[in-house]
Design a protein around this motif. Structure first.
Motif, short mmCIF file in Angstrom:
data_model
loop_
_atom_site.label_atom_id
_atom_site.label_comp_id
_atom_site.label_asym_id
_atom_site.label_seq_id
_atom_site.Cartn_x
_atom_site.Cartn_y
_atom_site.Cartn_z
N PRO A 153 0.81 -1.24 0.00
CA PRO A 153 0.00 0.00 0.00
C PRO A 153 0.84 1.28 0.00
O PRO A 153 0.52 2.21 -0.75
N PRO A 154 1.92 1.38 0.80
CA PRO A 154 2.71 2.62 0.74
C PRO A 154 3.37 2.84 -0.63
O PRO A 154 3.43 3.97 -1.12
N GLN A 155 3.86 1.75 -1.25
CA GLN A 155 4.45 1.89 -2.58
C GLN A 155 3.40 2.35 -3.59
O GLN A 155 3.67 3.21 -4.44
N LEU A 199 3.33 5.77 -6.06
CA LEU A 199 3.10 5.72 -7.50
C LEU A 199 1.89 6.55 -7.89
O LEU A 199 1.93 7.32 -8.86
N ARG A 200 0.81 6.40 -7.15
CA ARG A 200 -0.42 7.11 -7.48
C ARG A 200 -0.23 8.63 -7.35
O ARG A 200 -0.77 9.40 -8.14
N SER A 201 0.53 9.07 -6.35
CA SER A 201 0.75 10.50 -6.17
C SER A 201 1.50 11.10 -7.36
O SER A 201 1.29 12.26 -7.71
N LEU A 202 2.38 10.30 -7.98
CA LEU A 202 3.15 10.80 -9.11
C LEU A 202 2.37 10.77 -10.41
O LEU A 202 2.80 11.37 -11.40
N LEU A 203 1.22 10.10 -10.41
CA LEU A 203 0.42 10.01 -11.63
C LEU A 203 -0.03 11.40 -12.08
O LEU A 203 -0.05 11.72 -13.27
N ASP A 204 -0.42 12.25 -11.12
CA ASP A 204 -0.87 13.61 -11.44
C ASP A 204 0.17 14.67 -11.09
O ASP A 204 -0.02 15.84 -11.41
N HIS A 205 1.24 14.25 -10.40
CA HIS A 205 2.24 15.23 -9.95
C HIS A 205 3.63 14.72 -10.29
O HIS A 205 4.47 14.52 -9.42
N VAL A 261 6.24 14.80 -2.23
CA VAL A 261 5.43 13.58 -2.12
C VAL A 261 5.08 13.31 -0.67
O VAL A 261 3.94 12.91 -0.35
N ALA A 262 6.03 13.54 0.23
CA ALA A 262 5.76 13.32 1.65
C ALA A 262 4.63 14.20 2.15
O ALA A 262 3.77 13.76 2.93
N ARG A 263 4.57 15.43 1.66
CA ARG A 263 3.49 16.32 2.09
C ARG A 263 2.17 15.89 1.48
O ARG A 263 1.12 15.98 2.12
N LEU A 264 2.21 15.42 0.24
CA LEU A 264 0.98 14.91 -0.37
C LEU A 264 0.41 13.75 0.42
O LEU A 264 -0.81 13.64 0.60
N LEU A 265 1.28 12.88 0.91
CA LEU A 265 0.85 11.67 1.60
C LEU A 265 0.80 11.84 3.10
O LEU A 265 0.45 10.90 3.82
N ASP A 285 6.42 10.98 6.66
CA ASP A 285 7.79 11.45 6.85
C ASP A 285 8.59 11.33 5.55
O ASP A 285 8.48 10.33 4.85
N PRO A 286 9.38 12.35 5.20
CA PRO A 286 10.18 12.28 3.97
C PRO A 286 11.10 11.06 3.91
O PRO A 286 11.35 10.53 2.83
N MET A 287 11.62 10.62 5.06
CA MET A 287 12.49 9.45 5.05
C MET A 287 11.73 8.20 4.62
O MET A 287 12.29 7.32 3.94
N ASN A 288 10.44 8.11 4.99
CA ASN A 288 9.63 6.98 4.53
C ASN A 288 9.53 7.00 3.01
O ASN A 288 9.67 5.97 2.34
N VAL A 289 9.27 8.19 2.45
CA VAL A 289 9.16 8.32 1.00
C VAL A 289 10.49 7.99 0.33
O VAL A 289 10.53 7.34 -0.72
N LYS A 290 11.60 8.41 0.93
CA LYS A 290 12.92 8.12 0.36
C LYS A 290 13.14 6.62 0.24
O LYS A 290 13.58 6.12 -0.80
#
Length: 356
Positions: A52-54, A58-64, A72-76, A79-84
Motif C-alpha cells: 500500500p505505501p508503494q 506511484l499514485r501521487s506521481l500520476l498527477d504530480h 510527495v511526503a506532504r501529499l501523503l 515522513d520524507p524518510m519513509n518516501v525516500k
C-alpha cells in the motif's frame, strides 16, 4: 410506528439508547474498520506486487510527475524518510527514475517510467472501484459526511498542539521570511490606502509590506514571539504597527472599521475557516476588501499543511465567502520560493472580495 418517530427511507430511525451505543468506543470501532479496509486493500494490490505505501507513492506521481521527495511526503502526510526508502525500492524495480537538483544534490525529483505509469493507472482503477463500493453502501449523504469528518480528524491529528506555545517555538528557532508576499503587495498597491487588518500575521512580513505602502496596520497572531519579532522589525524601519495577541477563532475586531482584511496562508478545517471569514467580513467598512491567499490543493509542494483537506480550492473558498461580500477576483498564481527551499514551486489561490 410509534408517535414521535420520523420515518427514514429504507431504515427505521435508531432508538435513543441505540444511538448512544453507536458512539461508544468509536475510536476502537474506527481503528477496527480501518484495519479491515487496509488488509483488503493490501490483498487487492498483491497481484501487482506492490505494498500500500508503494502504491500510494506511484499514485501521487500520476498527477504530480517530477515532484521531489519532500513534496510527495506532504501529499501523503508522511515522513520524507519513509518516501525516500519507498522511492529507492521503486527505482530499483524500474518503476520510477529520479534526478538530482543541480542546485541541491540532496533533492531528488521523481518521475514515473512507462511501466510505473501503467501500474499507477491500475492502482487508480482499484481506488475508483473501492470508492464505488463505499458509495454504494454509504450513499451520497454518507460519503459527504464521512469526508467532512475525516478532514476534521486529519486536521486534529496533523498537530498535537497548534497553540501559542508550539508556534512560539517555531518562530524562536526557525525565523520565517521577512519578505512580503508579492501577491499581497500587488493587490494592496492597487487599492486606496486606509486601515488594514492582518489576521494570523505571524512575524508580520505582510504587515510590514502593507505599512510600507502606506496602510495603517493592525496585526493579529497568537504567538507572542512572532509579535515581538514584528515589533522589533517595525521599530527598525520606523513604522507604527498595532499588534494584538489573540486566537483567530476567538478574536473579534471592531466592526466595519477596516478597508482591507488579509488572511495569508491561514489553513483551517472548513467550519473554523468559515468562522474566521465571517469575522473578517464583519471587520470591513463598506467598500472594504477581503484578501485571502493560500496554498492550492493542486500544488503538492513543501509549503502549507500536509493534509489536502486543508488546502484551498476554488469551490471551497467560493462556498465559504460570507453573503455580504462580492467576489472580485478568484485566481490561481504560480509562486517560486527562494532561499534553501528553492527546489519547490507553490500554486497559490487568491480571492479578493468587496463588502457591499
Amino acid at each position: 410506528m410509534k408517535r414521535g418517530k420520523t420515518p427514514v427511507a429504507g431504515a427505521a430511525p435508531p432508538e435513543p439508547r441505540q444511538a448512544a451505543a453507536e458512539v461508544q468506543h468509536i475510536g476502537f470501532r474506527l481503528s477496527r474498520a480501518a484495519r479491515t479496509l487496509r488488509i483488503a486493500w493490501a490483498e487487492r494490490l498483491s497481484p501487482l506486487e506492490l505494498s500500500p505505501p508503494q502504491a500510494a507513492v506511484l499514485r501521487s506521481l500520476l498527477d504530480h510527475d517530477r515532484t521531489g521527495i519532500r513534496g510527495v511526503a506532504r501529499l501523503l502526510a508522511t515522513d520524507p524518510m519513509n518516501v525516500k526508502h519507498l522511492a529507492d525500492h521503486l527505482e530499483e524495480a524500474g518503476l520510477i527514475v529520479s534526478e538530482a537538483d543541480p542546485a541541491d544534490r540532496r533533492t531528488r525529483s521523481l518521475t514515473l517510467t512507462s511501466r510505473g505509469r501503467e501500474l499507477a493507472a491500475e492502482v487508480e482503477g482499484l481506488v475508483e472501484e473501492q470508492e464505488r463500493w463505499l458509495a454504494a453502501r454509504l450513499g451520497e449523504e454518507g460519503m459527504t459526511g464521512l469526508a467532512t469528518a475525516l478532514s476534521t480528524l486529519e486536521a486534529a491529528l496533523n498537530s498535537t498542539d497548534h497553540g501559542p506555545t508550539a508556534w512560539d517555538e517555531r518562530h524562536r528557532h526557525r525565523p520565517f521570511s521577512t519578505d512580503p508576499d508579492p501577491l499581497v503587495l500587488e493587490v494592496a498597491s492597487a487599492l486606496p490606502t486606509g486601515r488594514a487588518l492582518d489576521l494570523g500575521s505571524g512575524a508580520g512580513r505582510n504587515s510590514l509590506g502593507l505599512a510600507e505602502l502606506g496602510w495603517r496596520v493592525t496585526a493579529v497572531d497568537f504567538s507572542k514571539v512572532a509579535l515581538d519579532q514584528l515589533r522589533s522589525a517595525a521599530l527598525e524601519r520606523g513604522m507604527e504597527i498595532e499588534v494584538v495577541q489573540a486566537d483567530l477563532l476567538r478574536y473579534r475586531p471592531p466592526p466595519e472599521t477596516f478597508q482591507l482584511c488579509l488572511l495569508a496562508n491561514i489553513h483551517l478545517p472548513e467550519e473554523q475557516l468559515a468562522t474566521v471569514l465571517e469575522v473578517a467580513a464583519s471587520s470591513l467598512a463598506r467598500g472594504g476588501h477581503l484578501l485571502v491567499i493560500g496554498h492550492h490543493a493542486d500544488s503538492p509542494g513543501e509549503h502549507g499543511p500536509g493534509h489536502l483537506g486543508l488546502l484551498f480550492t476554488e469551490s471551497r473558498l467560493s462556498r465559504l465567502v460570507p453573503p455580504e461580500l462580492e467576489v472580485v477576483r478568484l485566481e490561481r498564481h504560480q509562486r517560486s520560493h527562494g532561499g534553501d527551499r528553492s527546489d519547490t514551486e507553490d500554486l497559490a489561490l487568491l480571492l479578493l472580495a468587496q463588502r457591499q
